[in-house]
Scaffold this motif. Structure first.
Motif, short mmCIF file in Angstrom:
data_model
loop_
_atom_site.label_atom_id
_atom_site.label_comp_id
_atom_site.label_asym_id
_atom_site.label_seq_id
_atom_site.Cartn_x
_atom_site.Cartn_y
_atom_site.Cartn_z
N LEU A 1 1.32 -1.73 -0.15
CA LEU A 1 0.30 -0.33 0.24
C LEU A 1 0.74 1.07 0.40
O LEU A 1 0.67 1.88 -0.69
CB LEU A 1 -1.47 0.14 0.81
N LYS A 2 1.70 1.58 1.22
CA LYS A 2 2.60 2.53 0.99
C LYS A 2 3.48 2.66 -0.43
O LYS A 2 3.86 4.19 -1.29
CB LYS A 2 3.84 1.99 1.68
N ASN A 3 4.03 2.01 -1.04
CA ASN A 3 4.25 1.58 -2.44
C ASN A 3 3.92 1.88 -3.68
O ASN A 3 4.16 1.24 -4.76
CB ASN A 3 5.75 0.32 -2.59
N ASN A 4 2.41 1.94 -3.23
CA ASN A 4 0.93 1.82 -4.67
C ASN A 4 1.75 0.46 -5.94
O ASN A 4 1.72 0.62 -6.52
CB ASN A 4 1.24 2.81 -5.65
N ALA A 5 2.16 -0.72 -5.06
CA ALA A 5 2.43 -2.18 -5.20
C ALA A 5 0.99 -3.17 -5.12
O ALA A 5 0.15 -3.23 -4.47
CB ALA A 5 3.62 -2.55 -4.75
N LYS A 6 1.66 -4.39 -5.66
CA LYS A 6 0.72 -5.66 -5.88
C LYS A 6 1.02 -6.56 -4.74
O LYS A 6 2.44 -6.99 -5.12
CB LYS A 6 0.67 -5.71 -7.38
N PHE A 7 0.00 -7.09 -4.28
CA PHE A 7 0.62 -8.07 -3.92
C PHE A 7 -0.47 -8.86 -3.67
O PHE A 7 -1.84 -8.96 -4.22
CB PHE A 7 -0.30 -7.71 -1.74
N TYR A 8 0.11 -10.70 -3.74
CA TYR A 8 -0.21 -11.99 -4.33
C TYR A 8 0.54 -12.42 -2.58
O TYR A 8 1.35 -12.01 -2.51
CB TYR A 8 -0.35 -12.54 -4.80
N THR A 9 -1.35 -13.85 -2.38
CA THR A 9 -0.70 -14.23 -1.52
C THR A 9 -1.38 -15.81 -1.82
O THR A 9 -2.38 -16.00 -1.88
CB THR A 9 -0.56 -14.15 0.34
N TYR A 10 -0.33 -17.08 -1.29
CA TYR A 10 -1.04 -17.76 -1.87
C TYR A 10 -0.31 -19.28 -0.62
O TYR A 10 0.42 -18.53 0.24
CB TYR A 10 -0.64 -18.37 -2.98
N ASP A 11 -1.42 -20.37 -0.77
CA ASP A 11 -0.81 -20.98 0.51
C ASP A 11 -2.33 -22.24 0.33
O ASP A 11 -3.57 -22.03 -1.08
CB ASP A 11 -1.79 -20.94 1.55
N VAL A 12 -2.06 -23.98 0.95
CA VAL A 12 -2.44 -24.62 -0.28
C VAL A 12 -3.66 -25.09 1.55
O VAL A 12 -4.64 -25.54 1.04
CB VAL A 12 -2.15 -25.74 0.29
N MET B 1 -6.12 -20.04 -2.42
CA MET B 1 -5.59 -21.34 -1.60
C MET B 1 -5.29 -22.13 -3.19
O MET B 1 -6.13 -22.40 -4.28
CB MET B 1 -7.08 -21.84 -1.30
N ALA B 2 -4.11 -21.83 -3.48
CA ALA B 2 -3.55 -23.08 -4.78
C ALA B 2 -2.61 -23.77 -3.97
O ALA B 2 -1.62 -23.44 -2.90
CB ALA B 2 -3.43 -22.26 -5.62
N ASP B 3 -1.96 -24.60 -4.72
CA ASP B 3 -1.13 -25.48 -5.13
C ASP B 3 -0.11 -24.98 -6.30
O ASP B 3 -0.18 -24.67 -7.30
CB ASP B 3 -1.12 -26.76 -5.82
N ILE B 4 1.05 -24.48 -5.48
CA ILE B 4 1.55 -22.65 -6.41
C ILE B 4 2.10 -24.11 -7.65
O ILE B 4 2.56 -22.77 -9.13
CB ILE B 4 2.69 -21.81 -5.74
N PHE B 5 2.10 -24.88 -7.42
CA PHE B 5 4.02 -25.91 -8.46
C PHE B 5 1.93 -25.92 -9.51
O PHE B 5 2.52 -26.46 -11.11
CB PHE B 5 4.18 -27.02 -7.51
N SER B 6 0.86 -25.81 -9.01
CA SER B 6 -0.35 -26.11 -9.80
C SER B 6 0.17 -25.20 -11.09
O SER B 6 -1.31 -24.71 -12.17
CB SER B 6 -1.26 -27.42 -9.84
N ILE B 7 0.29 -23.83 -10.30
CA ILE B 7 -0.32 -22.62 -10.68
C ILE B 7 0.76 -21.92 -11.33
O ILE B 7 1.00 -20.77 -11.32
CB ILE B 7 -1.36 -22.30 -10.46
N GLU B 8 2.16 -23.19 -11.88
CA GLU B 8 3.30 -22.07 -12.21
C GLU B 8 3.26 -21.14 -13.14
O GLU B 8 3.76 -20.29 -13.37
CB GLU B 8 4.30 -22.82 -12.04
N LYS B 9 2.69 -21.55 -14.00
CA LYS B 9 2.56 -20.57 -15.09
C LYS B 9 1.28 -18.88 -14.67
O LYS B 9 2.67 -18.02 -14.83
CB LYS B 9 1.90 -20.49 -16.30
N GLU B 10 0.89 -18.94 -14.23
CA GLU B 10 0.07 -18.01 -13.49
C GLU B 10 1.58 -17.19 -12.60
O GLU B 10 1.34 -15.88 -13.01
CB GLU B 10 -1.17 -17.84 -12.42
N ILE B 11 1.84 -17.27 -11.85
CA ILE B 11 2.17 -17.10 -10.88
C ILE B 11 3.73 -16.36 -12.15
O ILE B 11 4.39 -15.97 -11.99
CB ILE B 11 3.22 -18.01 -9.66
N GLU B 12 4.45 -17.25 -12.97
CA GLU B 12 5.43 -16.92 -13.68
C GLU B 12 4.76 -15.36 -14.67
O GLU B 12 5.62 -14.66 -14.86
CB GLU B 12 5.57 -17.52 -15.13
N ASN B 13 3.66 -15.25 -15.38
CA ASN B 13 3.45 -14.08 -15.69
C ASN B 13 3.97 -12.68 -14.64
O ASN B 13 3.34 -11.67 -15.42
CB ASN B 13 1.88 -14.45 -16.21
#
Length: 164
Positions: A51-62, A82-94
């Motif tokens: 918020l302070k830096n006008n940046a985006k925030f994403y958090t993942y957990d199973v 809520m996701a297995d980050i390895f199953s959405i690897e492409k989304e996180i890569e993007n």
């Protein structure tokens, strides 16, 4: 050892807040991607810096961990997936490949795999940090250089790396 950030529990050392305060205050970034929301204390710290830096925030957990009141009131849980980050690897890569500096924080269930998998998508100048250094994580890819070593040594469980 019980650590909190403005009253919200953290699974961190008491010195973690000071380490992250220094690093995030010194660093211009466009987004933080957190693996492992768990007690929400680190999520809260990261979100407020975003918020302070006008940046985006994403958090993942199973697991779906019930966010404490302040987290709900601030709406941080809307940045949670809520996701297995390895199953959405492409989304996180993007997300990582978007313009601007990315900071990734590996504190999920397989930190070594998180570090090894997602560090390969970093752009020049991006950062990736790991928790439980020396116990769950002991090596890092040669494409990374360690930064804030003295501060990390003082904190004791975190290491921060930059892709260069």
């Amino acid at each position: 050892m019980k650590t909190t950030f403005i009253g919200v529990k953290m699974a961190q050392t008491p010195r973690a807040v000071a380490l992250w305060e220094k690093f995030l205050s010194d660093t211009k970034f466009a987004r933080i991607i957190e693996f492992g929301s768990y007690k929400w204390g680190m999520s809260l710290l990261f979100y407020l810096f975003c918020l302070k830096n006008n940046a985006k925030f994403y958090t993942y957990d199973v697991g779906k961990f019930s966010p404490p009141g302040v987290v709900r009131r601030l709406g941080i849980h809307r940045h949670f997936k809520m996701a297995d980050i390895f199953s959405i690897e492409k989304e996180i890569e993007n997300l990582i490949k978007m313009d601007g500096t990315t900071i990734i924080y590996c504190d999920g269930g397989n930190k070594q795999k998180e570090l090894d998998t997602f560090s390969k998508y970093l752009k020049n100048g991006d950062y990736i940090a790991v928790h439980d250094w020396g116990t769950e994580v002991t090596t890092f890819p040669s494409s990374l250089k360690e930064v804030y070593k003295e501060e990390c040594d003082e904190e004791g469980m975190t290491r921060i790396f930059q892709y260069a």
